[in-house]
Design an enzyme around this catalytic site. Structure first.
Site, PDB file in Angstrom:
ATOM      1  N   PHE A 132       0.884  -1.170   0.000  1.00 42.35           N
ATOM      2  CA  PHE A 132       0.000   0.000   0.000  1.00 42.35           C
ATOM      3  C   PHE A 132       0.921   1.220   0.000  1.00 42.35           C
ATOM      4  O   PHE A 132       1.679   1.422   0.964  1.00 42.35           O
ATOM      5  CB  PHE A 132      -0.830  -0.062   1.282  1.00 42.35           C
ATOM      6  CG  PHE A 132      -1.809   1.045   1.527  1.00 42.35           C
ATOM      7  CD1 PHE A 132      -3.057   1.047   0.908  1.00 42.35           C
ATOM      8  CD2 PHE A 132      -1.531   2.055   2.448  1.00 42.35           C
ATOM      9  CE1 PHE A 132      -3.997   2.034   1.199  1.00 42.35           C
ATOM     10  CE2 PHE A 132      -2.456   3.051   2.738  1.00 42.35           C
ATOM     11  CZ  PHE A 132      -3.696   3.043   2.109  1.00 42.35           C
ATOM     12  N   GLN A 286       4.114  -6.492  46.796  1.00 40.73           N
ATOM     13  CA  GLN A 286       2.903  -5.731  46.419  1.00 40.73           C
ATOM     14  C   GLN A 286       3.178  -4.794  45.237  1.00 40.73           C
ATOM     15  O   GLN A 286       2.307  -4.552  44.404  1.00 40.73           O
ATOM     16  CB  GLN A 286       2.404  -4.915  47.616  1.00 40.73           C
ATOM     17  CG  GLN A 286       1.583  -5.737  48.575  1.00 40.73           C
ATOM     18  CD  GLN A 286       0.784  -4.869  49.525  1.00 40.73           C
ATOM     19  OE1 GLN A 286       1.126  -3.726  49.771  1.00 40.73           O
ATOM     20  NE2 GLN A 286      -0.276  -5.435  50.076  1.00 40.73           N
ATOM     21  N   GLU A 376       0.184   3.891   9.808  1.00 40.82           N
ATOM     22  CA  GLU A 376      -1.272   3.919   9.569  1.00 40.82           C
ATOM     23  C   GLU A 376      -1.969   5.006  10.393  1.00 40.82           C
ATOM     24  O   GLU A 376      -3.070   4.818  10.910  1.00 40.82           O
ATOM     25  CB  GLU A 376      -1.900   2.539   9.791  1.00 40.82           C
ATOM     26  CG  GLU A 376      -1.538   1.598   8.653  1.00 40.82           C
ATOM     27  CD  GLU A 376      -2.160   0.240   8.748  1.00 40.82           C
ATOM     28  OE1 GLU A 376      -3.363   0.178   8.974  1.00 40.82           O
ATOM     29  OE2 GLU A 376      -1.425  -0.742   8.568  1.00 40.82           O
TER      30      GLU A 376
HETATM   31  N1  COS Z   1     -13.929   7.552   4.988  1.00 46.68           N
HETATM   32  C1  COS Z   1     -14.486   8.170   3.917  1.00 46.68           C
HETATM   33  N2  COS Z   1     -14.152   9.418   3.541  1.00 46.68           N
HETATM   34  C2  COS Z   1     -13.227  10.059   4.278  1.00 46.68           C
HETATM   35  C3  COS Z   1     -12.627   9.498   5.408  1.00 46.68           C
HETATM   36  C4  COS Z   1     -13.021   8.181   5.763  1.00 46.68           C
HETATM   37  N3  COS Z   1     -12.493   7.588   6.813  1.00 46.68           N
HETATM   38  N4  COS Z   1     -11.756  10.375   5.943  1.00 46.68           N
HETATM   39  C5  COS Z   1     -11.813  11.474   5.186  1.00 46.68           C
HETATM   40  N5  COS Z   1     -12.697  11.268   4.175  1.00 46.68           N
HETATM   41  C6  COS Z   1     -13.068  12.233   3.147  1.00 46.68           C
HETATM   42  C7  COS Z   1     -13.748  13.437   3.779  1.00 46.68           C
HETATM   43  O1  COS Z   1     -15.136  13.220   3.930  1.00 46.68           O
HETATM   44  C8  COS Z   1     -13.437  14.534   2.799  1.00 46.68           C
HETATM   45  O2  COS Z   1     -14.315  14.386   1.708  1.00 46.68           O
HETATM   46  P1  COS Z   1     -14.840  15.672   0.876  1.00 46.68           P
HETATM   47  O3  COS Z   1     -13.668  16.190   0.125  1.00 46.68           O
HETATM   48  O4  COS Z   1     -15.887  15.100  -0.021  1.00 46.68           O
HETATM   49  O5  COS Z   1     -15.367  16.639   1.887  1.00 46.68           O
HETATM   50  C9  COS Z   1     -12.035  14.154   2.301  1.00 46.68           C
HETATM   51  O6  COS Z   1     -11.890  12.753   2.536  1.00 46.68           O
HETATM   52  C10 COS Z   1     -10.947  14.918   3.005  1.00 46.68           C
HETATM   53  O7  COS Z   1     -11.089  14.707   4.396  1.00 46.68           O
HETATM   54  P2  COS Z   1     -10.412  15.669   5.481  1.00 46.68           P
HETATM   55  O8  COS Z   1     -10.758  17.076   5.159  1.00 46.68           O
HETATM   56  O9  COS Z   1     -10.742  15.151   6.836  1.00 46.68           O
HETATM   57  O10 COS Z   1      -8.858  15.445   5.121  1.00 46.68           O
HETATM   58  P3  COS Z   1      -7.549  16.059   5.735  1.00 46.68           P
HETATM   59  O11 COS Z   1      -6.653  16.407   4.643  1.00 46.68           O
HETATM   60  O12 COS Z   1      -7.901  17.070   6.774  1.00 46.68           O
HETATM   61  O13 COS Z   1      -6.842  14.790   6.445  1.00 46.68           O
HETATM   62  C11 COS Z   1      -6.383  13.091   8.053  1.00 46.68           C
HETATM   63  C12 COS Z   1      -7.399  14.018   7.359  1.00 46.68           C
HETATM   64  C13 COS Z   1      -5.286  13.792   8.837  1.00 46.68           C
HETATM   65  C14 COS Z   1      -7.257  12.314   9.005  1.00 46.68           C
HETATM   66  C15 COS Z   1      -5.773  12.141   6.990  1.00 46.68           C
HETATM   67  O14 COS Z   1      -4.886  12.837   6.155  1.00 46.68           O
HETATM   68  C16 COS Z   1      -5.055  10.977   7.605  1.00 46.68           C
HETATM   69  O15 COS Z   1      -5.671   9.991   8.033  1.00 46.68           O
HETATM   70  N6  COS Z   1      -3.707  11.050   7.654  1.00 46.68           N
HETATM   71  C17 COS Z   1      -2.897   9.936   8.084  1.00 46.68           C
HETATM   72  C18 COS Z   1      -2.596   9.113   6.921  1.00 46.68           C
HETATM   73  C19 COS Z   1      -2.013   7.816   7.294  1.00 46.68           C
HETATM   74  O16 COS Z   1      -2.609   7.048   8.023  1.00 46.68           O
HETATM   75  N7  COS Z   1      -0.823   7.556   6.762  1.00 46.68           N
HETATM   76  C20 COS Z   1      -0.177   6.311   6.963  1.00 46.68           C
HETATM   77  C21 COS Z   1      -0.256   5.562   5.682  1.00 46.68           C
HETATM   78  S1  COS Z   1      -0.204   3.851   5.843  1.00 46.68           S
HETATM   79  S2  COS Z   1       1.421   3.444   6.749  1.00 46.68           S
END
Ligand code: COS
Length: 393
Positions: A132, A286, A376
């Site tokens: 991924f 303890q 993640e």
């Molecule tokens: N399921 C469905 N849709 C989702 C979602 C989810 N879990 N999370 C976000 N979305 C959608 C939102 O609804 C939004 O949609 P619209 O554009 O239609 O409004 C869009 O995605 C953007 O969401 P958001 O504004 O919350 O995004 P951000 O850029 O603020 O980022 C975080 C949110 C920080 C939560 C995200 O970037 C994240 O999870 N980062 C970590 C990534 C990660 O885990 N990296 C490791 C990779 S694997 S080792």
């Protein structure tokens, strides 16, 4: 050392899980893999997990079982049980299992029938290793800030850029890769692609060494040409797809952390009962009893949040009414990984000098757990997700 399966009596689980848990415990007890070479060991674990049918829980069965999965849908509770049990025994075995699921998860969620048929059965058998590819050097927590670019060319796409911290990088047969297709549109301008490892212009040779060795690499894309069929899911729908995939697998990271914490607690109990000190065992103090009590409560708190997140998602699928479990999965991932770090640290402290001796189980667990608080979605990202969800509710 054998994990217990008493928690499977909790109402979160069904008969299928109660049958799966003990069967896996029996199987894993007989497995020993030389893990000195992380890439070789990971391949070996994938082979064994595939040959013995465990990877079949990483994909759905599909109609007539054609996709190779063990169950109709990707079952979050089965993933949690598998990761918890494998991580108790070998964090690298857990890693090998988990990456097959994470790497193919977006294909399960959004692949065309042809894409699913081409990849999922081979993931389930272990014939293809999955990865991924979302993170970049400057786009980890802020995944939407990625700069890897996919440009439309005649009959397909050209990908340029680089991905970092890619698990299974260098040994994977294919990479589900997220790239910007509309750079001005932020998270709404990202598309997923299935990129075969042999694609010209993809270089996965930079192996990153980490404190708990596992296959990890940087991917370099230089005018990497893909045909149109490589697009996975909707054009510009890749960010949402990545987040939906993480919603499933974050609860399973919690499962892995739980397995490591349970192992540390078991090691601590064994040590405390046998170590003699001041004319009694360590367990007679303890101070030790209080620590063991704290560790057990941290483990159970993590377990309940983890099982809740997995159950909630499965229940939504069963009722044909999928629910978004983003906040619950984030709570489980954050709590289980943070609690596991504390439990393992306490277990190590209880072992005294032995705890830091290379080759002692708590010493390797101390290194193994650390990255789970980062990958993640780091703990800080989980906090943001939970906070946002609470404020919106
Ligand atoms: N399921 C469905 N849709 C989702 C979602 C989810 N879990 N999370 C976000 N979305 C959608 C939102 O609804 C939004 O949609 P619209 O554009 O239609 O409004 C869009 O995605 C953007 O969401 P958001 O504004 O919350 O995004 P951000 O850029 O603020 O980022 C975080 C949110 C920080 C939560 C995200 O970037 C994240 O999870 N980062 C970590 C990534 C990660 O885990 N990296 C490791 C990779 S694997 S080792």
């Amino acid at each position: 050392m054998t994990p217990t399966t008493a928690h499977l009596a909790l109402p979160f689980f069904d008969d299928v899980h109660r049958e799966l848990g003990p069967r896996l415990v029996d199987w894993i007890a007989g497995q020993q893999v030389d893990e000195n070479d992380d890439r070789k060991a990971c391949r070996e674990w994938v082979k064994r997990l595939g040959d013995s049918g465990w990877l079949r829980y990483c994909v759905p069965s599909g109609s007539d079982g054609a996709l190779g999965g063990a169950l109709d849908t990707l079952d979050s509770r089965a993933l949690v049980i598998l990761r918890e049990t494998l991580a108790f025994h070998s964090p690298l075995a857990d890693f090998a299992f988990a990456m097959q699921g994470l790497g193919s998860g977006a294909i399960t969620l959004a692949g065309t029938p042809a894409q699913q048929a081409a990849y999922l059965p081979q993931v389930a058998s272990g014939a293809k290793i999955a990865a991924f590819a979302l993170s970049e050097a400057d786009a980890g927590s802020d995944a939407g800030a990625m700069t890897t670019r996919a440009t439309q060319v005649e009959r397909g796409w050209a990908v340029n850029g680089s991905k970092c911290w890619i698990s299974n990088g260098g040994i994977a047969d294919f990479y589900v890769t997220f790239a910007k297709t509309d750079p001005g549109a932020g998270t709404r301008g990202i598309t997923a692609f299935i990129i075969d490892a042999a694609a010209p212009g993809l270089d996965a040779s930079e192996h990153i060494m980490v404190m708990s060795p596992h296959p990890l690499a940087t991917l370099q894309f230089t005018d990497c040409r893909l045909d149109g069929a490589a697009q996975l899911g909707l054009l510009n729908g890749g960010f949402r797809l990545a987040m939906q995939t993480l919603d499933i697998f974050r609860a399973s990271v919690a499962g892995a952390a739980l397995g490591m914490a349970r192992r540390a607690l078991a090691e601590a109990v064994r040590h405390a009962k046998t170590r003699q000190m001041f004319g009694q065992t360590l367990a007679d103090f303890q101070l030790t009893q209080a620590k063991i009590g704290e560790m057990a409560a941290l483990v159970d708190a993590a377990a309940l949040l983890t099982y809740r997140a997995a159950w909630l998602r499965d229940e939504g699928e069963r009722l044909g009414n999928p629910v978004r479990v983003t906040a619950e999965a984030a709570m489980a991932k954050m709590t289980a990984t943070e609690n596991a770090q504390r439990v393992i640290d306490m277990a190590l402290q209880m072992h005294g000098g032995l705890g830091v001796k290379v080759g002692t189980k708590v010493e390797s667990l101390y290194r193994d757990i650390r990255s789970l608080r980062i990958y993640e979605g780091a703990t800080e990202v989980q906090l943001l997700i939970i906070g946002k969800a609470v404020l919106q509710s």
